[in-house]
Design a protein around this motif. Structure first.
Motif, PDB file in Angstrom:
ATOM      1  N   UNK A  82       0.954  -1.025   0.507  1.00 21.66           N
ATOM      2  CA  UNK A  82      -0.209   0.373   0.004  1.00 21.66           C
ATOM      3  C   UNK A  82       0.591   1.467  -0.110  1.00 21.66           C
ATOM      4  N   UNK A  83       1.580   1.261   0.962  1.00 20.27           N
ATOM      5  CA  UNK A  83       2.515   2.458   0.817  1.00 20.27           C
ATOM      6  C   UNK A  83       3.489   2.596  -0.072  1.00 20.27           C
ATOM      7  N   UNK A  84       3.575   1.873  -0.910  1.00 18.65           N
ATOM      8  CA  UNK A  84       4.465   2.086  -1.839  1.00 18.65           C
ATOM      9  C   UNK A  84       4.219   2.691  -3.382  1.00 18.65           C
ATOM     10  N   UNK A  85       2.996   2.154  -3.008  1.00 11.84           N
ATOM     11  CA  UNK A  85       2.177   2.254  -3.952  1.00 11.84           C
ATOM     12  C   UNK A  85       1.784   4.064  -4.181  1.00 11.84           C
ATOM     13  N   UNK A  86       1.806   4.210  -2.794  1.00 10.60           N
ATOM     14  CA  UNK A  86       1.146   5.478  -2.423  1.00 10.60           C
ATOM     15  C   UNK A  86       2.670   6.360  -3.299  1.00 10.60           C
ATOM     16  N   UNK A  87       3.319   5.856  -2.959  1.00  7.74           N
ATOM     17  CA  UNK A  87       4.639   6.800  -2.794  1.00  7.74           C
ATOM     18  C   UNK A  87       4.716   6.644  -5.109  1.00  7.74           C
ATOM     19  N   UNK A  88       4.210   5.727  -5.259  1.00  9.54           N
ATOM     20  CA  UNK A  88       4.678   6.055  -6.898  1.00  9.54           C
ATOM     21  C   UNK A  88       3.258   5.397  -7.317  1.00  9.54           C
ATOM     22  N   UNK A  89       2.622   6.486  -7.479  1.00 14.48           N
ATOM     23  CA  UNK A  89       1.696   6.272  -8.023  1.00 14.48           C
ATOM     24  C   UNK A  89       1.678   6.167 -10.223  1.00 14.48           C
ATOM     25  N   UNK A  90       2.838   6.834 -10.040  1.00 16.52           N
ATOM     26  CA  UNK A  90       2.808   7.753 -11.429  1.00 16.52           C
ATOM     27  C   UNK A  90       3.790   7.091 -11.734  1.00 16.52           C
ATOM     28  N   UNK A 132       4.382   3.869 -13.507  1.00 12.64           N
ATOM     29  CA  UNK A 132       3.623   2.928 -15.289  1.00 12.64           C
ATOM     30  C   UNK A 132       4.421   2.458 -16.385  1.00 12.64           C
ATOM     31  N   UNK A 133       4.927   3.673 -16.326  1.00  7.05           N
ATOM     32  CA  UNK A 133       5.647   4.240 -17.620  1.00  7.05           C
ATOM     33  C   UNK A 133       6.763   3.571 -17.334  1.00  7.05           C
ATOM     34  N   UNK A 134       7.289   3.964 -16.458  1.00  6.80           N
ATOM     35  CA  UNK A 134       8.581   3.056 -15.774  1.00  6.80           C
ATOM     36  C   UNK A 134       9.236   1.450 -15.576  1.00  6.80           C
ATOM     37  N   UNK A 135       7.205   1.370 -14.401  1.00  5.01           N
ATOM     38  CA  UNK A 135       7.862   0.115 -14.629  1.00  5.01           C
ATOM     39  C   UNK A 135       7.499  -0.942 -16.022  1.00  5.01           C
ATOM     40  N   UNK A 136       7.216  -0.343 -17.235  1.00  5.12           N
ATOM     41  CA  UNK A 136       6.773  -1.085 -18.455  1.00  5.12           C
ATOM     42  C   UNK A 136       8.403  -0.784 -18.830  1.00  5.12           C
ATOM     43  N   UNK A 139      12.856   3.609  -9.450  1.00  5.82           N
ATOM     44  CA  UNK A 139      11.484   4.547  -9.273  1.00  5.82           C
ATOM     45  C   UNK A 139      11.478   5.955  -9.406  1.00  5.82           C
ATOM     46  N   UNK A 140      12.356   5.945  -7.899  1.00  9.16           N
ATOM     47  CA  UNK A 140      13.054   7.209  -7.533  1.00  9.16           C
ATOM     48  C   UNK A 140      13.761   8.086  -8.164  1.00  9.16           C
ATOM     49  N   UNK A 141      15.401   7.237  -8.838  1.00  7.02           N
ATOM     50  CA  UNK A 141      15.937   7.989  -9.561  1.00  7.02           C
ATOM     51  C   UNK A 141      15.138   8.369 -11.066  1.00  7.02           C
ATOM     52  N   UNK A 142      14.071   7.878 -11.251  1.00  8.77           N
ATOM     53  CA  UNK A 142      13.323   8.205 -12.866  1.00  8.77           C
ATOM     54  C   UNK A 142      12.340   9.779 -12.428  1.00  8.77           C
TER      55      UNK A 142
END
Length: 256
Positions: free
Chosen positions: A60-68, A70-74, A133-136
């Motif tokens: 839950x916390x991870x998804x709150x932090x990185x809710x945008x 999707x592009x980097x995960x792809x 994700x953070x460095x993105x």
């Protein structure tokens, strides 16, 4: 995220690894132990499950932090292998794509217990994907020593804290067991942040990158700082710190 099991399938079917694997930056495989097929098959299944339901740690916390994110995960590709020459896992970046390479036999060499192997996979993947994700979102602004040090404390600290285990509410960092680690990390960080000699600065960064985890004091100090934030302020503290980003993060730690 995508999982490419090309090499694992070649191994399980007794095919040549070097001729099968389509990634030029990973080659010259040594012959893996043919008696490890059962554990490799199991870890491949577990790895697919981890990616399908990522993140399994602090979801839950991870998804709150990185809710945008999707592009980097792809852009992230998970490559399970066997017989690789380097460490058990590493990250490669090619053409704005990230390739996380994990040798499943080396993971299995750490322990005989499957649940512990799965923890290693979860811990490593959560750490590395979080850092990506953070460095993105917060690219290092310069190659200055203090900017690199701030990034290590912020990105590596948060990534390791989120990846420590399944639920941050169950962490034990506030107990006396970790006092010596905490004192050492914050002491070394304070000293390192005041170093002005460029040659010494360069040596410090190289030593950090080549050390075992508990001697990577920026990441360790950052991890403990984020845990203190969570202990005192809950998820709100983590979210506010992340929104601020790594700028002057070390100063914030010592002025808080």
């Amino acid at each position: 995220m995508k999982v490419d099991t090309t090499l694992i399938e070649a191994y399980l079917n007794d095919q040549s690894l070097n001729e099968t694997f389509p990634y030029a930056f990973i080659k010259n495989f040594k012959n893996p132990d043919q008696k490890r097929k059962d554990v490799v098959k199991e870890l491949t299944s577990q790895l697919k499950n981890i990616i399908e339901f990522f993140p399994q740690f602090n979801h839950t916390l991870w998804n709150q932090l990185f809710n945008n994110s999707s592009n980097i995960l792809n852009s992230i590709h998970i490559l399970p292998v066997v017989g690789e020459y380097s460490s058990f896992a590493h990250v490669e970046k090619k053409d704005n794509q990230f390739f996380i390479v994990i040798d499943l036999i080396k993971v299995a060499d750490f322990t005989r217990i499957i649940s512990q192997m799965v923890y290693i996979l979860n811990n490593y993947l959560t750490t590395e994907i979080t850092k990506i994700c953070i460095l993105h979102e917060y690219a290092i602004p310069s190659k200055k020593y203090i900017d690199i040090l701030n990034e290590m404390v912020f990105a590596h600290g948060l990534a390791n804290w989120l990846a420590w285990n399944e639920d941050c509410r169950q962490y034990k960092f506030q107990t006396s067991r970790y006092d010596s680690y905490k004192e050492k990390a914050f002491g070394l960080l304070s000293q390192a942040s005041q170093v002005e000699n460029k040659a010494f600065q360069h040596k410090i960064i190289l030593n950090i990158l080549g050390s075992d985890f508990w001697n990577q004091f920026p990441a360790v100090a950052g991890m403990f700082y984020f845990d203190d934030l969570y202990y005192n302020l809950g998820e709100k503290g983590i979210l506010l710190a992340y929104q601020h980003g790594p700028k002057d993060f070390i100063k914030i730690i010592y002025n808080s």
